[in-house]
Design a protein around this motif. Sequence first.
Motif, PDB file in Angstrom:
ATOM      1  N   ARG A  82     -23.843 -20.552 -14.387  1.00 24.94           N
ATOM      2  CA  ARG A  82     -23.508 -21.970 -14.239  1.00 24.94           C
ATOM      3  C   ARG A  82     -24.524 -22.839 -14.983  1.00 24.94           C
ATOM      4  N   GLU A  83     -25.437 -22.206 -15.715  1.00 26.49           N
ATOM      5  CA  GLU A  83     -26.471 -22.910 -16.474  1.00 26.49           C
ATOM      6  C   GLU A  83     -26.033 -22.994 -17.934  1.00 26.49           C
ATOM      7  N   ASP A  84     -25.967 -24.218 -18.498  1.00 27.04           N
ATOM      8  CA  ASP A  84     -25.411 -24.386 -19.837  1.00 27.04           C
ATOM      9  C   ASP A  84     -26.162 -23.597 -20.906  1.00 27.04           C
ATOM     10  N   GLY A  87     -25.119 -20.025 -20.805  1.00 22.93           N
ATOM     11  CA  GLY A  87     -23.784 -19.842 -21.366  1.00 22.93           C
ATOM     12  C   GLY A  87     -23.799 -19.813 -22.877  1.00 22.93           C
ATOM     13  N   ILE A  88     -24.602 -20.687 -23.486  1.00 25.30           N
ATOM     14  CA  ILE A  88     -24.722 -20.697 -24.941  1.00 25.30           C
ATOM     15  C   ILE A  88     -25.299 -19.380 -25.441  1.00 25.30           C
ATOM     16  N   ILE A  89     -26.298 -18.859 -24.731  1.00 26.11           N
ATOM     17  CA  ILE A  89     -26.914 -17.603 -25.133  1.00 26.11           C
ATOM     18  C   ILE A  89     -25.933 -16.445 -24.949  1.00 26.11           C
ATOM     19  N   TYR A 182     -14.732 -18.884 -22.050  1.00 19.54           N
ATOM     20  CA  TYR A 182     -16.019 -18.194 -21.943  1.00 19.54           C
ATOM     21  C   TYR A 182     -16.541 -17.782 -23.315  1.00 19.54           C
ATOM     22  N   TYR A 183     -17.928 -17.848 -23.440  1.00 18.65           N
ATOM     23  CA  TYR A 183     -18.903 -18.157 -22.412  1.00 18.65           C
ATOM     24  C   TYR A 183     -19.309 -19.634 -22.408  1.00 18.65           C
ATOM     25  N   SER A 184     -19.169 -20.301 -23.533  1.00 16.09           N
ATOM     26  CA  SER A 184     -19.647 -21.674 -23.603  1.00 16.09           C
ATOM     27  C   SER A 184     -18.674 -22.599 -24.312  1.00 16.09           C
ATOM     28  N   GLY A 185     -17.402 -22.203 -24.414  1.00 17.66           N
ATOM     29  CA  GLY A 185     -16.438 -23.060 -25.086  1.00 17.66           C
ATOM     30  C   GLY A 185     -16.825 -23.388 -26.509  1.00 17.66           C
ATOM     31  N   SER A 186     -17.448 -22.422 -27.201  1.00 17.90           N
ATOM     32  CA  SER A 186     -17.868 -22.642 -28.587  1.00 17.90           C
ATOM     33  C   SER A 186     -16.642 -22.728 -29.494  1.00 17.90           C
ATOM     34  N   SER A 187     -16.862 -23.162 -30.719  1.00 16.37           N
ATOM     35  CA  SER A 187     -15.747 -23.280 -31.665  1.00 16.37           C
ATOM     36  C   SER A 187     -15.027 -21.954 -31.851  1.00 16.37           C
ATOM     37  N   MET A 220     -17.935 -27.414 -21.261  1.00 13.20           N
ATOM     38  CA  MET A 220     -18.968 -28.451 -21.366  1.00 13.20           C
ATOM     39  C   MET A 220     -20.329 -27.888 -21.757  1.00 13.20           C
ATOM     40  N   TYR A 221     -20.490 -26.564 -21.735  1.00  6.13           N
ATOM     41  CA  TYR A 221     -21.740 -25.977 -22.221  1.00  6.13           C
ATOM     42  C   TYR A 221     -21.914 -26.241 -23.714  1.00  6.13           C
ATOM     43  N   SER A 222     -20.789 -26.440 -24.410  1.00  3.71           N
ATOM     44  CA  SER A 222     -20.840 -26.851 -25.817  1.00  3.71           C
ATOM     45  C   SER A 222     -20.574 -28.346 -25.933  1.00  3.71           C
ATOM     46  N   LEU A 223     -20.890 -29.065 -24.866  1.00  2.00           N
ATOM     47  CA  LEU A 223     -20.763 -30.525 -24.806  1.00  2.00           C
ATOM     48  C   LEU A 223     -19.323 -31.003 -24.896  1.00  2.00           C
ATOM     49  N   GLY A 224     -18.364 -30.072 -24.758  1.00  2.27           N
ATOM     50  CA  GLY A 224     -16.961 -30.431 -24.783  1.00  2.27           C
ATOM     51  C   GLY A 224     -16.391 -30.654 -26.169  1.00  2.27           C
TER      52      GLY A 224
END
Length: 443
Positions: A82-84, A87-89, A182-187, A220-224
Amino acid sequence: MAQGNNETLNPASKDDVLKGMHQMLKALQDKDSKTTAALNQADVPSELSTEERRQAAIKKLMDSIKNVEEESQPQGHAFHSREDAAGIIQSSFEANVMPELQGFSEGNPIVWIPAGIKGILEHLNGKFPFQKATKASRIEIPNKCKIALLGDWGADNDHAKNVAAQAMTYNPDYVIHLGDIYYSGSSSECETFLKNWPLKGEDGKPAKAKSFALNGNHEMYSLGKPYFTMVLPAFGQEASYFTLYNEHWQFQGLDTAYVPFSISGGCVDDRLKVQWDWLKQSITENPAKRNILLSHNQPVSAHLSELVAAQALMNEARQLLQETRLGAIYGWFFGHEHRCTVYRDDVTSALFRARLIGNGAIGHHPQEEAEPAKDESGAACAPWKWVNRRSFEDKGVVAISSFALLTIDEERIHVEYIDEDGVVGYEEAWLAGDQIGVGTKSS
């Protein structure tokens, strides 16, 4: 999957995520050349010096490491932080979703560290702007149609693909994702999400005006930004909230992730007031229609670990009923917790029918509790009348994934909770004039 020191790092393992975070922290502290290059390539205010960027990334990482250490990972559950920053990592570990890493050599943490650092630093820019809905986001649907609800489905794995295939055997008219890519809504992850989306148009892309996606905490981990700029346009969806309506029902799709566990934004972000006003107006101007809310986050929980955050959204639900009318919310489908639970209507019916369908893709051990957890008062956690306890015994007792199918027939809605292998675990009938939904089958 990226490797470091000839060691595979598993994004589903809390220990490996922490190990990766510490490796990234050391690379920052050692001023590694690739790390320094990543600091300067990050899309952040240009007036920040390299050292200011480094210190900002170090502080963020150190705070995040502490938070991740305190997170729980139940036995058998894949770790989804739950930590942004975590999630990015986790996204960075997956080389297949980070094409910008392909130029680096395998067997070296520099394979994934630069992208992770850029992702963390870009949080200095703040969230992607919240998008305001217009009347185009109020969409009429037939009095007879089918809606498939997929919760926490945005994982590129066999569970998600099985759920998608099962959903399409019922020929749904609409498919709605309740959030979490998952994991961070990246592109790259959003691209994969769109590629895997079950309801296709004639061009092979997601069927516009038939497909909808709610915002989740992982997006939102990728700022949306990828969610708002890639997913919504692909679906022909102008905002992260919307209303589907017919003669008898209104389905209110809501963003509870832009500000976690909030519809209105509260005192955190007044940009969400447009969503709150939209929902209130839709309810008050259509008093004859029953409202079913759809969101990522849960307003109730049977588990203490999830209860504290849920209470904020429940308080907003009470406020909404005070500002509109008691009984304005007929039912509420949500995800976030990776379980499938039908909560007891005799407890929640004074407010709404609560249904958790967050087991759309993420593998975990099946729920074993016989009774909901209790706080000191013994009254806070919501009891259930049915829980999906099925699992794949031959796969290490991995819980089965599922989705909900809503068959709308004028004033009636037949709700089925269908597993990825086609088994209907539970079904119930909702009638616009009823106060209580009636369960008719369980397995």
